[in-house]
Scaffold this motif. Structure first.
Motif, short mmCIF file in Angstrom:
data_model
loop_
_atom_site.label_atom_id
_atom_site.label_comp_id
_atom_site.label_asym_id
_atom_site.label_seq_id
_atom_site.Cartn_x
_atom_site.Cartn_y
_atom_site.Cartn_z
N HIS A 44 0.84 -1.21 0.00
CA HIS A 44 0.00 0.00 0.00
C HIS A 44 0.87 1.25 0.00
O HIS A 44 0.51 2.25 -0.64
CB HIS A 44 -0.92 0.00 1.22
CG HIS A 44 -1.98 -1.07 1.16
ND1 HIS A 44 -2.89 -1.17 0.13
CD2 HIS A 44 -2.27 -2.09 2.02
CE1 HIS A 44 -3.70 -2.19 0.34
NE2 HIS A 44 -3.34 -2.78 1.49
N LEU A 45 1.99 1.20 0.71
CA LEU A 45 2.87 2.37 0.77
C LEU A 45 3.39 2.73 -0.62
O LEU A 45 3.40 3.91 -1.00
CB LEU A 45 4.03 2.09 1.72
CG LEU A 45 5.11 3.18 1.80
CD1 LEU A 45 4.51 4.46 2.41
CD2 LEU A 45 6.31 2.72 2.62
N VAL A 46 3.82 1.72 -1.37
CA VAL A 46 4.33 1.99 -2.73
C VAL A 46 3.24 2.63 -3.58
O VAL A 46 3.50 3.60 -4.32
CB VAL A 46 4.83 0.68 -3.36
CG1 VAL A 46 5.15 0.90 -4.85
CG2 VAL A 46 6.06 0.17 -2.63
N GLN A 47 2.03 2.14 -3.46
CA GLN A 47 0.93 2.71 -4.22
C GLN A 47 0.62 4.14 -3.76
O GLN A 47 0.41 5.05 -4.58
CB GLN A 47 -0.32 1.84 -4.09
CG GLN A 47 -1.49 2.29 -4.95
CD GLN A 47 -1.18 2.20 -6.43
OE1 GLN A 47 -0.62 1.22 -6.89
NE2 GLN A 47 -1.52 3.26 -7.18
N ASP A 48 0.63 4.34 -2.43
CA ASP A 48 0.36 5.68 -1.89
C ASP A 48 1.47 6.65 -2.29
O ASP A 48 1.20 7.83 -2.59
CB ASP A 48 0.25 5.62 -0.38
CG ASP A 48 -1.00 4.86 0.07
OD1 ASP A 48 -1.92 4.68 -0.75
OD2 ASP A 48 -1.04 4.43 1.25
N VAL A 49 2.72 6.17 -2.28
CA VAL A 49 3.84 7.03 -2.69
C VAL A 49 3.67 7.45 -4.14
O VAL A 49 3.87 8.62 -4.51
CB VAL A 49 5.17 6.29 -2.47
CG1 VAL A 49 6.31 6.98 -3.22
CG2 VAL A 49 5.50 6.23 -0.99
N GLU A 50 3.31 6.50 -4.98
CA GLU A 50 3.12 6.81 -6.40
C GLU A 50 2.01 7.85 -6.59
O GLU A 50 2.16 8.82 -7.34
CB GLU A 50 2.79 5.54 -7.16
CG GLU A 50 2.63 5.75 -8.67
CD GLU A 50 2.47 4.44 -9.42
OE1 GLU A 50 2.30 4.50 -10.65
OE2 GLU A 50 2.51 3.38 -8.77
N ASN A 51 0.91 7.67 -5.87
CA ASN A 51 -0.20 8.63 -5.99
C ASN A 51 0.20 10.00 -5.48
O ASN A 51 -0.11 11.04 -6.11
CB ASN A 51 -1.41 8.11 -5.22
CG ASN A 51 -1.99 6.85 -5.83
OD1 ASN A 51 -1.82 6.59 -7.02
ND2 ASN A 51 -2.68 6.06 -5.01
N ALA A 52 0.88 10.04 -4.33
CA ALA A 52 1.26 11.33 -3.75
C ALA A 52 2.25 12.06 -4.63
O ALA A 52 2.13 13.28 -4.86
CB ALA A 52 1.85 11.10 -2.35
N LEU A 53 3.26 11.33 -5.13
CA LEU A 53 4.26 11.99 -5.97
C LEU A 53 3.65 12.47 -7.28
O LEU A 53 3.96 13.57 -7.76
CB LEU A 53 5.42 11.03 -6.24
CG LEU A 53 6.30 10.69 -5.03
CD1 LEU A 53 7.33 9.64 -5.39
CD2 LEU A 53 7.00 11.96 -4.52
N THR A 54 2.81 11.65 -7.86
CA THR A 54 2.14 12.08 -9.10
C THR A 54 1.31 13.33 -8.86
O THR A 54 1.32 14.27 -9.67
CB THR A 54 1.26 10.93 -9.63
OG1 THR A 54 2.07 9.78 -9.86
CG2 THR A 54 0.57 11.35 -10.92
N GLN A 55 0.60 13.33 -7.75
CA GLN A 55 -0.26 14.49 -7.44
C GLN A 55 0.57 15.75 -7.24
O GLN A 55 0.23 16.82 -7.77
CB GLN A 55 -1.07 14.18 -6.19
CG GLN A 55 -1.97 15.34 -5.75
CD GLN A 55 -2.73 15.01 -4.47
OE1 GLN A 55 -2.66 13.89 -3.98
NE2 GLN A 55 -3.45 15.98 -3.95
#
Length: 800
Positions: free
Chosen positions: A130-141
């Protein structure tokens, strides 16, 4: 000289009564009608009080080196009871930590091992996903936001303005020198200006006179220094811009992901976990581009020195390899490893194919039995472990160092290492229980110092127990438990009595019971099968006896063939008459699961000479060391008894007739001595008797093994040829408690058709075998030896 006849009633006086040939269990004393009335056994093992005490001590002792070696013959319940007791002890222990391997950002070839409370290993793996997915979403945002774009643009504009100012100054300097700087696709071109300030085209410049061209070149050279300084300043500004841009990106990435990592640090405790999360965060911030910009992985080579799929998708190194998961577990783990190869014990690093190359990474590290048993108990059969030399060596090293290392067992012998991975070692805290035979234990203890250091607790299972009323009731309860749990018919009291008697015979002692339950279980199972075939409601004694007969019939083909050869005269065994220098000896043969006695004709010839006793089997390398020892003891007795006043001038040959395989053991030494005395004294031996027993230097008869099989073997030969009422077997008196003969022999002895005589000394045996008093037989031997000595002395004189 005259021989003194032994009174006929001496044979009856010295023989054993039928009641001494076996001990019967009285069904009435068991106190039940059938086993359905009994409560059965709970967790008590039958007849192993010493082992129970030792195992309890070993399992509760927490000091280093107090691993356990369970010793005992197969079939005593050692494995079943040990496993049950270990599970019972482990249930009261705490559940150990989960074990996970993760990527090592500082040393990629050395994966890190993290430990978590039970069940948290899997949760940490899921949280990381979940962290990897959350990191990807946060950085993209964040990187796609207008605020970041505006800040980045303003930052770049500042550096662009500085660069433009420097370039404007360079252009101004060029104008003052009458030159113009023209930017092209291939660089910067310097051209002269005319009097009106216009750029002179190249074709016009080519028409300039050499003098004018020289003037232009001088100006260009003057501008070059200013130009190079300007370019150097611009490149510096560009470098500053790149650094500032990177700092802005990392600052933005840090701002985006720090809350996510703060949540992970708060959720999972432990210094090692926190250090890993910090390194992970720094790696994510440094390599944030792989999470946005449409999955750009251009920095993959810079990110990892791993192999295979991890290079193709660097985000894979943020996975968690859960080696040991104790989710939902209660108590300490108990692992029984049936195939203790090196990799099964210590784990391994597996491979996957990638572009025709075998590659590996930390996600392919697989656990071994030691990982799964860490914090608990590991049970291994010693023979299985020793069949893999690398496993035993590595296990000793692991116990010594207190750690589990995943290495390649043949790495020292390989010039090329199969994998560059060196996973971090795991601290080892496990109690190892080895199970083996006494032979294996003594061999290891004698030749391997690690046994004394690492296996301080010996749990010894006995093969027999005392035959008491309490033991008989334990047997009955064991049969009750076994039959109930397997849906078998209950056993009647007389059937249980038959099983107990069978156990007594297995033990080899009338006052003992066997604790080897495999044969007992087979008998119980087969007797229940017979009872069901008879449509009986419970198993009776007749079903037990039928099961015993059936088992014997299935396996005694070799025994029948031997009997057939004796009866048709192929193998000669006399059961009537008398002969000088010939006697019936008894041997035990084994054919898989059947052991039976076989009579052998032993012959002796004596003559004048100096060779002494010659064992033909020894001379032909057909006898074992123990048999040779028995012959030497026999010779010592003969010399001590008859050569006190003169040397023996005799040669003798002893032969096991019609034997074509190796002979060992000393149980025939007394038999050979009797035949030798018969030949020396020229006194015939009764052929309706057989003898077994060893002898010492003083003429005392010593006990032997397999007495029941030996007696039964001669009896069935005599029965097949016809019982005369004089036939029987002479045995050592010490073997009387070992007698547990078949009902048929007991009946034959009771009716006087067969006889068993126990003896203490050689003199008793020679009397029974010849029918003469021992002193008269010995006198005849002495007289003949004197004659031989005279002839030998005369021969020596004539030879001179």
């Amino acid at each position: 000289m005259m021989l003194t006849r032994l009174p006929e009633n001496e044979y009856q006086r010295r023989e054993l009564a039928a009641s001494q040939l076996r001990v019967r269990t009285n069904p009435a004393e068991l106190g039940f009608t059938d086993t359905s009335m009994l409560p059965g056994l709970s967790d008590t093992i039958v007849g192993q009080d010493r082992a129970v005490f030792a195992l309890e001590f070993g399992l509760t002792m927490e000091a280093d080196g107090y691993n356990i070696f369970v010793v005992g013959p197969a079939g005593t319940g050692r494995t079943t009871y040990t496993a049950a007791k270990v599970r019972e002890t482990a249930a009261a222990k705490s559940v150990p930590d989960d074990c996970c391997y993760v990527y090592n950002f500082q040393a990629p070839d050395e994966p890190l091992c993290l430990h978590f409370p039970p069940g948290q290993g899997v949760r940490f793996r899921n949280s990381m996903q979940h962290l990897v997915q959350d990191v990807e979403n946060a950085l993209t945002q964040f990187f796609d936001s207008e605020a970041y774009a505006l800040e980045s643009t303003e930052l770049m504009n500042q550096f662009n303005q500085r660069a433009e100012q420097i370039w404007s100054q360079v252009e101004h300097n060029a104008t003052e020198l009458g030159l113009s700087l023209q930017r092209t696709a291939t660089g910067v071109l310097t051209l002269p200006l005319d009097s009106h300030g216009h750029v002179v085209p190249l074709d016009e410049f080519a028409k300039f006179s050499p003098e004018d061209k020289a003037v232009v070149r001088v100006r260009q050279q003057q501008l070059e220094q200013s130009f190079e300084e300007g370019m150097r300043q611009i490149k510096g500004i560009q470098k500053e811009a790149g650094t500032a841009s990177q700092l802005l990106e990392e600052k933005t990435a840090a701002y985006a992901v720090e809350p996510l990592f703060d949540e992970m640090v708060e959720k999972y405790q432990g210094d090692a976990v926190h250090r890993y999360l910090q390194l992970l965060k720094e790696d994510v911030i440094q390599n944030h581009s792989v999470f946005h910009r449409d999955g750009d992985t251009s920095n993959a080579d810079a990110m990892t020195t791993g192999t295979g799929t991890m290079q193709q998708d660097p985000r894979m190194r943020y996975q968690v390899n859960v080696m040991v998961d104790h989710t939902g577990a209660t108590g300490a783990p108990v692992v029984i490893e049936p195939n203790p190869t090196y990799f099964n014990l210590f784990g391994k690093v597996e491979y996957r194919g990638n572009r025709n190359v075998m590659v590996s990474d930390y996600t392919l590290i697989k656990p071994g039995a030691l990982h799964r048993a860490n914090g608990g108990y590991l049970i291994i059969q010693a023979m299985d472990l020793l069949s893999h030399a690398a496993s035993w060596t590595a296990l000793k090293r692991a116990l010594k160092n207190g750690e589990i290392r995943i290495d390649h067992p043949q790495e020292e012998m390989l010039w090329m290492v199969s994998t560059g991975l060196r996973p971090q070692s795991v601290p080892l805290k496990v109690k190892v229980i080895l199970i083996g035979t006494p032979d294996i234990y003594h061999l290891l203890y004698e030749y391997d110092d690690a046994m004394e250091k690492h296996f301080k607790v010996k749990v010894e299972f006995d093969a027999v127990m005392e035959r008491t009323q309490a033991a008989a009731k334990q047997y009955a309860n064991f049969i009750s438990t076994y039959t109930k749990t397997r849906g078998m018919l209950p056993f009647s009291a007389d059937a249980v009595a038959e099983v107990i008697d069978f156990s007594a015979r297995l033990s080899g002692n009338q006052q003992k019971l066997s604790t080897r339950f495999h044969p007992v279980i087979e008998l119980v199972t087969e007797a229940s099968y017979r009872a069901r075939q008879d449509k009986a409601e419970r198993v009776g004694s007749e079903h037990v006896r039928q099961a015993l007969r059936d088992k014997l019939h299935r396996s005694d083909l070799v025994k029948e063939k031997v009997l057939e050869m004796i009866l048709d005269g192929t193998v000669r065994v006399d059961t009537e008459g008398e002969r000088v220098g010939q006697i019936n000896g008894l041997a035990v043969l084994s054919s898989g699961d059947v052991v039976f006695g076989e009579p052998h004709r032993i012959t002796v010839r004596t003559y004048v000479g100096r060779q002494g006793v010659v064992n033909v089997e020894r001379e032909t390398a057909m006898s074992g060391n123990i048999h040779d020892k028995g012959l030497l003891i026999l010779s010592a007795y003969l010399s001590a008894e008859f050569a006190k006043e003169r040397p023996l001038a005799v040669s003798a040959t002893i032969v096991f007739e019609q034997t074509y395989s190796k002979i060992d053991g000393d149980s025939a030494s007394s038999t050979e001595l009797f035949a030798l005395l018969s030949s020396l004294g020229e006194v015939p031996i009764l052929q309706d008797m057989a003898v077994t027993g060893s002898v010492d230097q003083f003429g005392d008869i010593q006990p032997i093994g397999g007495v029941n099989e030996k007696v039964e073997g001669f009896f069935y030969i005599c029965k097949a040829k016809g019982l005369t009422g004089r036939q029987g077997v002479i045995i050592p008196y010490q073997n009387m408690p070992n007698l547990f003969l078949s009902e048929e022999i007991v009946e034959a002895v009771d009716t006087g058709r067969f006889h068993i005589w126990p003896i203490h000394r050689v003199e008793e045996g020679i009397e029974l075998l010849t029918g003469y008093r021992a002193e008269s037989v010995y006198a005849a031997v002495t007289q003949n030896l004197d004659k031989m000595a005279e002839r030998a002395s005369l021969g020596d004189t004539q030879g001179k």
